[in-house]
Design a protein around this motif. Structure first.
Motif, PDB file in Angstrom:
ATOM      1  N   LYS A 231      15.322 -22.067  16.223  1.00  0.00           N
ATOM      2  CA  LYS A 231      16.123 -21.724  17.287  1.00  0.00           C
ATOM      3  C   LYS A 231      17.380 -21.293  17.029  1.00  0.00           C
ATOM      4  O   LYS A 231      18.062 -21.289  15.652  1.00  0.00           O
ATOM      5  CB  LYS A 231      16.179 -22.860  18.181  1.00  0.00           C
ATOM      6  N   TRP A 239      17.501 -19.527  22.018  1.00  0.00           N
ATOM      7  CA  TRP A 239      16.499 -18.556  22.061  1.00  0.00           C
ATOM      8  C   TRP A 239      15.407 -19.092  20.917  1.00  0.00           C
ATOM      9  O   TRP A 239      16.034 -19.862  19.953  1.00  0.00           O
ATOM     10  CB  TRP A 239      17.104 -17.129  21.581  1.00  0.00           C
ATOM     11  N   GLN A 240      14.300 -18.868  20.901  1.00  0.00           N
ATOM     12  CA  GLN A 240      13.465 -19.230  19.817  1.00  0.00           C
ATOM     13  C   GLN A 240      12.847 -17.810  19.056  1.00  0.00           C
ATOM     14  O   GLN A 240      12.804 -16.960  19.804  1.00  0.00           O
ATOM     15  CB  GLN A 240      12.179 -19.549  20.604  1.00  0.00           C
ATOM     16  N   VAL A 242      10.713 -15.536  17.381  1.00  0.00           N
ATOM     17  CA  VAL A 242       8.991 -15.078  17.530  1.00  0.00           C
ATOM     18  C   VAL A 242       8.500 -14.552  16.243  1.00  0.00           C
ATOM     19  O   VAL A 242       7.499 -14.917  15.629  1.00  0.00           O
ATOM     20  CB  VAL A 242       8.734 -14.491  18.736  1.00  0.00           C
ATOM     21  N   GLU A 261      18.126  -7.207  25.182  1.00  0.00           N
ATOM     22  CA  GLU A 261      16.962  -8.129  25.834  1.00  0.00           C
ATOM     23  C   GLU A 261      16.521  -9.061  24.585  1.00  0.00           C
ATOM     24  O   GLU A 261      17.234 -10.179  24.738  1.00  0.00           O
ATOM     25  CB  GLU A 261      15.588  -6.966  26.026  1.00  0.00           C
ATOM     26  N   ASN A 262      15.662  -9.108  23.976  1.00  0.00           N
ATOM     27  CA  ASN A 262      15.157 -10.065  23.254  1.00  0.00           C
ATOM     28  C   ASN A 262      14.994  -9.731  21.801  1.00  0.00           C
ATOM     29  O   ASN A 262      14.437 -10.321  20.903  1.00  0.00           O
ATOM     30  CB  ASN A 262      13.851 -10.521  23.662  1.00  0.00           C
ATOM     31  N   ASP A 263      15.664  -8.520  21.421  1.00  0.00           N
ATOM     32  CA  ASP A 263      15.641  -7.923  20.138  1.00  0.00           C
ATOM     33  C   ASP A 263      17.043  -8.227  19.521  1.00  0.00           C
ATOM     34  O   ASP A 263      18.142  -7.515  20.165  1.00  0.00           O
ATOM     35  CB  ASP A 263      15.492  -6.424  20.087  1.00  0.00           C
ATOM     36  N   VAL A 276      12.945 -10.774  16.610  1.00  0.00           N
ATOM     37  CA  VAL A 276      12.446 -10.741  17.979  1.00  0.00           C
ATOM     38  C   VAL A 276      12.519 -12.524  18.602  1.00  0.00           C
ATOM     39  O   VAL A 276      11.907 -13.327  17.860  1.00  0.00           O
ATOM     40  CB  VAL A 276      10.918 -10.420  18.301  1.00  0.00           C
ATOM     41  N   ARG A 278      12.788 -15.225  21.933  1.00  0.00           N
ATOM     42  CA  ARG A 278      12.182 -15.372  23.378  1.00  0.00           C
ATOM     43  C   ARG A 278      13.055 -16.760  23.951  1.00  0.00           C
ATOM     44  O   ARG A 278      13.310 -17.745  23.163  1.00  0.00           O
ATOM     45  CB  ARG A 278      10.757 -16.204  23.053  1.00  0.00           C
ATOM     46  N   LYS A 279      13.321 -16.505  25.204  1.00  0.00           N
ATOM     47  CA  LYS A 279      14.358 -17.829  25.765  1.00  0.00           C
ATOM     48  C   LYS A 279      13.350 -18.890  25.679  1.00  0.00           C
ATOM     49  O   LYS A 279      12.252 -19.245  25.898  1.00  0.00           O
ATOM     50  CB  LYS A 279      14.612 -17.140  27.179  1.00  0.00           C
TER      51      LYS A 279
END
Length: 280
Positions: A231, A239-240, A242, A261-263, A276, A278-279
């Motif tokens: 994390k 964030w985790q 991926v 965003e998530n990048d 990459v 992920r919340k």
């Protein structure tokens, strides 16, 4: 008896049935998912498969100790054999371990050897005692660690090597031959426990690119749930990780850190890392 899971447990079973009738083999697996390759392998070889919960596995073991001499083969298994089982005169236990014992006792060793920047690790087959990852060494072999090695790479190579070693000694062991050699286990040798992970499982984005890459590789088990995902925190949001990609060349047109965003792009110290997220 065979207790464990995964590829190496299946490979060990396939070797054992070459020398032992399937009716005399009992396989136990601590069930944590509905999918078990070991279960399918047992069915194929007409071997008894016993799904167990951690809290009742000892009960199953003790039932079979009344049947005479018992060899327990532990392959990719985190169950800690209690002294009341290990010390029984008619019980012999061998265990497969992801390190070159006596160094790195405990669990999650592929993660720790990468994090500690070791040049080599390895795998060991050893006799089990009432102490964790102790006992005479039956066989072991080195695995080289490079700047690109991931934890998954070590597991994958380790399972292949572990099976090769097992094939070399299992026939003699089943025939009752004495084997193994003593090594010195330091009284204060560190035991790596499941509850403790490098940096507490948190990626520090202010760290050097080298250390960021190292931690990503140390936690990389190719998407399997061996350990919790890494994390990181960005603007007070957790964030985790991926997936990630490491590139050798730094992109001179990008800032040191770019997040959209998530990048996440980490672009420093002569390298570029694409992560990459992920919340949580």
């Amino acid at each position: 008896m065979l207790v464990g899971s995964g590829t190496i447990a299946c490979d060990c079973l396939n070797e054992i049935v070459r020398y032992v009738n399937g009716s005399n083999i009992h396989v136990m697996e601590i069930v944590e998912s509905s999918l078990s390759f070991l279960k399918e392998q047992c069915k194929k070889n007409s071997v008894e498969y016993i799904p167990c919960l951690r809290e009742n596995i000892l009960e199953h073991f003790m039932r079979y100790t009344k049947e005479g001499e018992i060899l327990i083969i532990s392959a990719n298994n985190e169950y800690i054999f209690p002294a009341e089982l290990v010390k029984q005169e008619n019980v012999t236990i061998i265990n497969f371990h992801y390190s070159l014992l006596p160094a790195y006792r405990g669990v999650n060793i592929p993660t720790w050897v990468i994090y500690n920047e070791e040049k080599y690790t390895g795998v060991t087959w050893h006799y089990a005692t009432d102490q964790i990852d102790h006992g005479k060494i039956i066989a072991q072999k080195e695995i080289e660690i490079t700047e690109s090695t991931t934890a998954f790479d070590i597991v994958r190579k380790g399972m292949k090597i572990g099976n090769i070693l097992f094939v070399d000694f299992i026939k003699e062991l089943l025939n009752g031959e004495k084997m193994g050699y003593d090594v010195e286990y330091s009284v204060d040798s560190k035991l790596f426990r499941k509850s403790i992970l490098p940096q507490g499982g948190v990626l520090d984005l202010t760290d050097t690119a080298h250390n960021i890459q190292k931690l990503l590789r140390a936690y990389d088990y190719h998407g399997s749930n061996v350990i919790p995902p890494l994390k990181t925190k960005i603007k007070d949001q957790l964030w985790q990780v991926v997936r990630y990609e490491i590139r050798e060349q730094k992109d001179t047109e990008l800032p040191e850190m770019d997040f959209m965003e998530n990048d996440l792009i980490v672009n420093k110290d002569g390298g570029k890392i694409h992560i990459v997220l992920r919340k949580v």
